[in-house]
Design an enzyme around this catalytic site. Sequence first.
Site, PDB file in Angstrom:
ATOM      1  CG  HIS A  44    -102.212   7.586  37.172  1.00 15.44           C
ATOM      2  ND1 HIS A  44    -103.022   6.801  37.969  1.00 15.44           N
ATOM      3  CD2 HIS A  44    -101.082   6.872  36.953  1.00 15.44           C
ATOM      4  CE1 HIS A  44    -102.420   5.650  38.223  1.00 15.44           C
ATOM      5  NE2 HIS A  44    -101.234   5.671  37.627  1.00 15.44           N
ATOM      6  NE  ARG A  98     -97.340   6.077  37.985  1.00 22.31           N
ATOM      7  CZ  ARG A  98     -96.065   5.840  38.248  1.00 22.31           C
ATOM      8  NH1 ARG A  98     -95.326   6.793  38.805  1.00 22.31           N
ATOM      9  NH2 ARG A  98     -95.518   4.673  37.971  1.00 22.31           N
ATOM     10  CG  PHE A 158    -108.077   7.427  29.948  1.00 20.41           C
ATOM     11  CD1 PHE A 158    -107.497   8.074  28.876  1.00 20.41           C
ATOM     12  CD2 PHE A 158    -107.356   6.421  30.582  1.00 20.41           C
ATOM     13  CE1 PHE A 158    -106.233   7.740  28.427  1.00 20.41           C
ATOM     14  CE2 PHE A 158    -106.092   6.075  30.146  1.00 20.41           C
ATOM     15  CZ  PHE A 158    -105.520   6.736  29.061  1.00 20.41           C
ATOM     16  CB  SER A 214    -102.833   1.572  36.580  1.00 19.99           C
ATOM     17  OG  SER A 214    -102.013   0.857  35.681  1.00 19.99           O
ATOM     18  CD  GLU A 224    -111.016   4.478  28.861  1.00 21.81           C
ATOM     19  OE1 GLU A 224    -109.876   4.100  29.187  1.00 21.81           O
ATOM     20  OE2 GLU A 224    -111.443   4.424  27.686  1.00 21.81           O
TER      21      GLU A 224
END
Length: 336
Positions: A117, A175, A91, A45, A66
């Site tokens: 993102h 993103r 995150f 991602s 994380e």
Amino acid sequence: MPGGLTYTVDETTKLSTAEIYATVLADLAETHPDIVTLTSDLAKSTKVGVFADRFPDRFYNFGIAEANMIGAAAGMAACGLVPFTSSFAIFTSMRALDQVHTDICYPNLNVKMIGSHAGLSFGQAGSTHHCTEDLAIMRAMANLTVLCPADGIETANAVVAAYERPGPVYVRINRGFDQNVHTTMEYGFRIGVADVLHDGTDITLIACGSGVYPALQAARELAATDGVHCRVLNMHTIKPLDADAIRTAIHDTRRIITVEDHTIIGGLGGAVAEVIAENGRACAFRRLGLHDCYSPIGLHEDLMAHHGYDTTGVMNTVRDVLRIDIEDDDTWDDEF
């Protein structure tokens, strides 16, 4: 540019911002063996699989953990490496915030955190993946530099600048395929120095990240349709903020609008408001972004329009602010 890396607009239009970040980082690692990359099961991602393919022995996947990733990055930095962590902005800035605060920022370790993102750029994923508070959170961390590039070319510059800057750095990227603001990397990117994209004396638009392109488009369209001359500042560095550019804009235009893909509380708008308040010179001021709310689910461009900071929203706000009567004098006798 710094580091000897050069990318063209033709190259960057074929890549998402995340792909540009990963490619630049891998290219930089060719001549800098201290660079390592860490991710939390998001190599695909965040596109850092490119780095893993080229440097498998310098790539670490911590799974969906994380906090562990950030803690390990701190340890690596303490051993002389330069870790780049790669995860979603939501995150990094929230789920792992305790580790960011205590393990990285408090000891002032040389860790570079890439939060992808960001904003509403992954709008269709819903509130768990909307990240509209990270600038407010991260700029409050002592020792931390906070960057928010506007497009792929600026992302390339930001990655190299982050490597060259001692201490922790947070780089906020989107993103998808961002609209191009720059055509060449050689425009003088410097941490802490705003980029003047469009000059004007009627009003100043101060924008970062996804807010830069609609601000620039609004300035161009307003010049053509309304004869309004907007100054556009690309405030790619949220911390340290270019307070001099803001103070100059207050003096020259007396009307300021901030544009950000973020809540208006504590981010770019909040940072600019602090400078205005401390400056002691009145101006008309508006903040465009999310107004103390969570966003509905949808595509990025639709959500920007919904919240009023797409090109049309910026233009409408400029027209509203221009209606405000501000005493225009050179002596500032009405101020303190």
